[in-house]
Design an enzyme around this catalytic site. Structure first.
Site, mmCIF file in Angstrom:
data_model
loop_
_atom_site.group_PDB
_atom_site.id
_atom_site.type_symbol
_atom_site.label_atom_id
_atom_site.label_comp_id
_atom_site.label_asym_id
_atom_site.label_seq_id
_atom_site.Cartn_x
_atom_site.Cartn_y
_atom_site.Cartn_z
ATOM 1 N N CYS A 149 -2.098 -4.026 -5.736
ATOM 2 C CA CYS A 149 -2.848 -4.544 -6.899
ATOM 3 C C CYS A 149 -2.264 -5.875 -7.372
ATOM 4 O O CYS A 149 -3.009 -6.783 -7.762
ATOM 5 C CB CYS A 149 -2.811 -3.543 -8.059
HETATM 6 C C1 BEZ Z 1 -0.906 -0.452 -4.727
HETATM 7 O O1 BEZ Z 1 -1.507 -1.257 -5.439
HETATM 8 O O2 BEZ Z 1 -0.013 -0.806 -3.976
HETATM 9 C C2 BEZ Z 1 -1.245 1.005 -4.783
HETATM 10 C C3 BEZ Z 1 -1.800 1.538 -5.931
HETATM 11 C C4 BEZ Z 1 -2.081 2.876 -5.969
HETATM 12 C C5 BEZ Z 1 -1.821 3.682 -4.873
HETATM 13 C C6 BEZ Z 1 -1.292 3.118 -3.728
HETATM 14 C C7 BEZ Z 1 -1.006 1.777 -3.673
#
Ligand code: BEZ
Length: 235
Positions: A68
């Site tokens: 994210c």
């Molecule tokens: C991420 O943004 O890396 C992420 C967010 C939620 C679950 C897995 C990865």
């Protein structure tokens, strides 16, 4: 009986005005559900905030997560490109405003950019449920990576859903916006793997006789139903 008539009338109204028939089941061509939400840039009344712009509403699972962080950085870097195409961008997750604000500091620092677009705080899943951004069998307590492109008439033109583990390609989303804007302005569609500057496809609805006037740059008829022309808005 009277109650039944009122309910039938209301259902007809919802159907006629293009609202989604069930919240959370937004489909292409539906009116994007309107909402009011708290964001990092203050309260947003969605339709008022969009005005006559195109809109991109996208959700992500959680603040302070690696994929994210790169995604919001990538969107921030496309700020000028979105503005040039008359597109407003708004992000969403179920985390709080204070969390979003602290996280923006990390995004700016690590992705070498400045986040200027609003991020919705949706702790009660109100907007998330309206748009069907929660896919409980994938993630129970968070939104997945959804994208909605909304035209100035507020109709949903694209929907994408990605898993948490795959960061989205926002250049691709810009590419789709360009294709949609060409379709809205000219009677054209874009072929597989089309990129800015490539030839476009003349809509089958355009009669052969009307092509020279509509597409003065010329055209190629590969088949009667497959006719191409240079991208019409380029010099
Ligand atoms: C991420 O943004 O890396 C992420 C967010 C939620 C679950 C897995 C990865």
């Amino acid at each position: 009986m009277k109650k039944l008539l009122v309910i039938s009338f209301l259902s007809l109204g919802i159907f006629c005005f293009g609202q989604p028939s069930h919240p959370g089941y937004v489909r292409l061509g539906d009116l994007a559900p309107d909402f009011t939400a708290e964001t990092t840039l203050g309260t947003v009344k969605f339709y008022d905030w969009l005005g006559n712009s195109w809109g991109i509403l996208f959700s992500h699972p959680s603040d302070f997560t690696p994929v994210c962080t790169t995604e919001l950085g990538a969107v921030a870097k496309l700020d000028a490109a979105f503005a040039k195409m008359n597109v407003k961008v708004i992000a969403l997750s179920v985390d709080s405003i204070s969390s979003h604000r602290r996280w923006i500091g990390d995004i700016n620092e690590t992705q070498h950019t400045t986040v200027n677009f609003p991020i919705i705080a949706d702790p009660k899943f109100e907007v998330a449920n309206l748009y069907g951004m929660v896919h409980p069998n994938a993630m129970e307590k968070a939104t997945v990576r959804s994208v909605f492109i909304i035209a100035p008439d507020k109709k949903v033109k694209l929907m994408l859903t990605y898993p948490a583990s795959t960061g989205r390609n926002f250049d691709e989303i810009l590419r789709v916006v360009e294709s949609l804007q060409l379709t809205a302005k000219y009677s054209v569609a874009t072929p597989a793997n089309w990129k800015h500057g490539n030839d476009v496809i003349i809509s089958p609805a355009v009669k052969d006789d009307d092509i020279p006037k509509k597409f003065p740059k010329g055209h190629t008829a590969i088949k009667p139903y497959l006719r191409t022309t240079p991208q019409p808005d380029l010099k």
